[in-house]
Design a protein around this motif. Sequence first.
Motif, PDB file in Angstrom:
ATOM      1  N   LEU A 315       9.587   4.308  -4.928  1.00 25.21           N
ATOM      2  CA  LEU A 315      10.635   5.090  -4.419  1.00 25.21           C
ATOM      3  C   LEU A 315      10.989   4.677  -2.892  1.00 25.21           C
ATOM      4  O   LEU A 315      10.897   5.501  -2.058  1.00 25.21           O
ATOM      5  N   PRO A 316      11.398   3.380  -3.162  1.00 26.17           N
ATOM      6  CA  PRO A 316      11.703   2.810  -1.651  1.00 26.17           C
ATOM      7  C   PRO A 316      12.801   3.308  -0.922  1.00 26.17           C
ATOM      8  O   PRO A 316      12.985   3.485   0.397  1.00 26.17           O
ATOM      9  N   GLU A 317      13.882   4.125  -1.506  1.00 29.90           N
ATOM     10  CA  GLU A 317      14.890   4.777  -1.042  1.00 29.90           C
ATOM     11  C   GLU A 317      14.355   5.827  -0.248  1.00 29.90           C
ATOM     12  O   GLU A 317      14.965   6.169   0.811  1.00 29.90           O
ATOM     13  N   ARG A 318      13.378   6.603  -0.538  1.00 26.83           N
ATOM     14  CA  ARG A 318      12.856   7.681   0.552  1.00 26.83           C
ATOM     15  C   ARG A 318      12.469   7.201   1.837  1.00 26.83           C
ATOM     16  O   ARG A 318      12.557   7.981   2.835  1.00 26.83           O
ATOM     17  N   LYS A 319      11.804   5.857   1.600  1.00 26.94           N
ATOM     18  CA  LYS A 319      11.478   5.480   3.120  1.00 26.94           C
ATOM     19  C   LYS A 319      12.601   5.150   3.714  1.00 26.94           C
ATOM     20  O   LYS A 319      12.951   5.293   5.027  1.00 26.94           O
ATOM     21  N   SER A 320      13.638   4.361   3.320  1.00 25.86           N
ATOM     22  CA  SER A 320      14.859   3.967   3.988  1.00 25.86           C
ATOM     23  C   SER A 320      15.605   5.292   4.381  1.00 25.86           C
ATOM     24  O   SER A 320      16.360   5.119   5.531  1.00 25.86           O
ATOM     25  N   GLU A 321      15.447   6.251   3.818  1.00 30.97           N
ATOM     26  CA  GLU A 321      16.309   7.540   3.998  1.00 30.97           C
ATOM     27  C   GLU A 321      15.585   8.431   5.072  1.00 30.97           C
ATOM     28  O   GLU A 321      15.849   9.649   5.258  1.00 30.97           O
ATOM     29  N   LYS A 322      14.078   8.034   5.375  1.00 30.07           N
ATOM     30  CA  LYS A 322      13.299   8.774   6.155  1.00 30.07           C
ATOM     31  C   LYS A 322      12.993   9.852   5.566  1.00 30.07           C
ATOM     32  O   LYS A 322      12.808  11.059   6.197  1.00 30.07           O
ATOM     33  N   LEU A 323      12.668  10.153   4.170  1.00 25.67           N
ATOM     34  CA  LEU A 323      12.343  11.235   3.419  1.00 25.67           C
ATOM     35  C   LEU A 323      10.883  11.414   3.194  1.00 25.67           C
ATOM     36  O   LEU A 323      10.282  10.286   3.155  1.00 25.67           O
ATOM     37  N   SER A 324      10.423  12.577   3.258  1.00 26.15           N
ATOM     38  CA  SER A 324       8.979  12.663   3.303  1.00 26.15           C
ATOM     39  C   SER A 324       8.366  12.192   1.643  1.00 26.15           C
ATOM     40  O   SER A 324       8.904  12.591   0.716  1.00 26.15           O
ATOM     41  N   LEU A 325       7.084  11.745   1.895  1.00 25.09           N
ATOM     42  CA  LEU A 325       6.420  11.437   0.581  1.00 25.09           C
ATOM     43  C   LEU A 325       5.524  12.179   0.433  1.00 25.09           C
ATOM     44  O   LEU A 325       4.375  11.832  -0.395  1.00 25.09           O
ATOM     45  N   LYS A 326       5.298  13.361   0.925  1.00 27.83           N
ATOM     46  CA  LYS A 326       4.037  14.431   0.665  1.00 27.83           C
ATOM     47  C   LYS A 326       4.490  14.836  -0.694  1.00 27.83           C
ATOM     48  O   LYS A 326       5.386  14.982  -1.271  1.00 27.83           O
ATOM     49  N   GLN A 327       3.290  15.048  -1.278  1.00 30.38           N
ATOM     50  CA  GLN A 327       3.355  15.641  -2.710  1.00 30.38           C
ATOM     51  C   GLN A 327       4.290  16.770  -2.777  1.00 30.38           C
ATOM     52  O   GLN A 327       4.972  16.872  -4.087  1.00 30.38           O
ATOM     53  N   SER A 328       4.333  17.851  -2.026  1.00 30.92           N
ATOM     54  CA  SER A 328       5.171  19.033  -2.176  1.00 30.92           C
ATOM     55  C   SER A 328       6.842  18.759  -2.096  1.00 30.92           C
ATOM     56  O   SER A 328       7.370  19.174  -2.915  1.00 30.92           O
TER      57      SER A 328
END
Length: 380
Positions: A315-328
Motif C-alpha cells: 500500500l505505497p499510496e498510504r505512505k505517500s499520503e501520510k496515512l497510518s499503517l496501524k492495524q486499526s
Amino acid sequence: MGPDMAVEMLLHNEDFVAERVRVDTLIGDDDSSTIARLRRESDHKILKWADVNHATSGLSNVETSRQALLNIIPHAFDDHTNCKEWCGFHKNPEKYEHKLLPGGKGLTGDNLKYSLEKIFRNFANNAEQLAPCGSSQANESMNMKIASKAPKARHYGGSESNDFRVATAPVPKSSIAKDETVAAVFFDLETTGFGQSCEIVQIAAKYNDTEYNVYILPTKGIPPSASAVTGLTTKGGKLFLLGIEVETESAKLAADGLLSFLKSTKQRVILIAHNCIRFDAPIILRLMKQVELLTEFKNTVSGFCDTLPLFKSKLPERKSEKLSLKQSALAEKYLQTDDLKGAHNAINDVSVLQKLVYHAKINITHDELKLNTVTIKIIV
C-alpha cells in the motif's frame, strides 16, 4: 569501538566460548588503543586489518600496496619516475597540475620531504594490514539503524521503551527454504504494558478457521493506562474483561496450550502479527523461556512474520499520503464495521489481521509471508 567494548565482545563473549569461536583478526580504523588492549588481554595473537571505509578501496596486493605508499611522497614532490598510468603527468607533462596541492604545484624542501617519507615508510612497513581492506560497513550500517530508533541526541536509555527501540532496528530476513512447507498462524498478545518487564494477560492465535484464546492472571496487576486500551482489569485475584470475569490459566498452561494448538497444524509454523518483531515476538519468546518450553517452541515455530513492512510494500499510496499503517486504521479502510468490534482484544485482532492480509485489495500471498519471516535464532 572502544577498547572496553572490544575486549568484552571479542574476548569475554559467552556465545563465542560456547561455539568455540576465536577472533584472530580485527577490522577497524587506526585506533591503536583498541588493538593494544586486545593484544594485552588475549591469550592468542590478534591481527589488525585496516577498514576499507577508513582507508581506500584500491588496495589488495601487499607488495603493490607497499610500493604505492612509498611513491606518494615522490609524486607529491614532482618525481614521477615510479608513477603508473593513474598519474596525469605521463599523459601531459607540460600542463600537468596536482589536483590537491596549493596552486597545482608540487611540494618543495628537502627537510619536508625527508619527514614525510619517514611517516609513509611506517605505513608501507605495515602494508599487510592495509592490503586486505576488510570492511566494518555492516557494523556501521547497524549502528545507523539503531541510532534512527534510539537517537543519541535523546535520552531513551532510562525509559522502558529503550530495549524495544533498539530491537526495532531492521534485522536480516529468514533462512526458511522456499520449498519448506509451513502453516501461517496469526497471533496476538495483550500485556500489562510496553516495557521489558510487562506480563502477558492474553494469548490468541488463529489458523484458518480454528482459534486459540487464553487469559493469564498477571502477578502485579494491570496499570490503568493498559486497562484503558485492553479493557482488562484485576480485582481480588481475578481477571475481568469489560467488567465481566474471564477464566484464566497459569502462564505455564497457557504456553503449553499454545504449543499444542500450533502442533495441531501438523506442520512447522510461522507466527504472523502486526509490528511483532519489536514487541510480540520477544515477549512470547521470553515467556517460553520462563516456563522452560523454548526448545520445544523452536522445534515447532520457524519464525515470525511482521505484517507492517508487507503493508508498506503493498500500500505505497498510504505512505505517500501520510496515512497510518496501524492495524486499526487499515481495518477502518478495508473491512466492514462489524469487523472493528472488540479492537485491542487479542482474539478479535488476529481475525482482523487475517482478513486484512487476505483482502482482495491487499492480497499478501503465502510466499510473501514466508519471505518476510525472521527466524527465531535472529531474534533471540
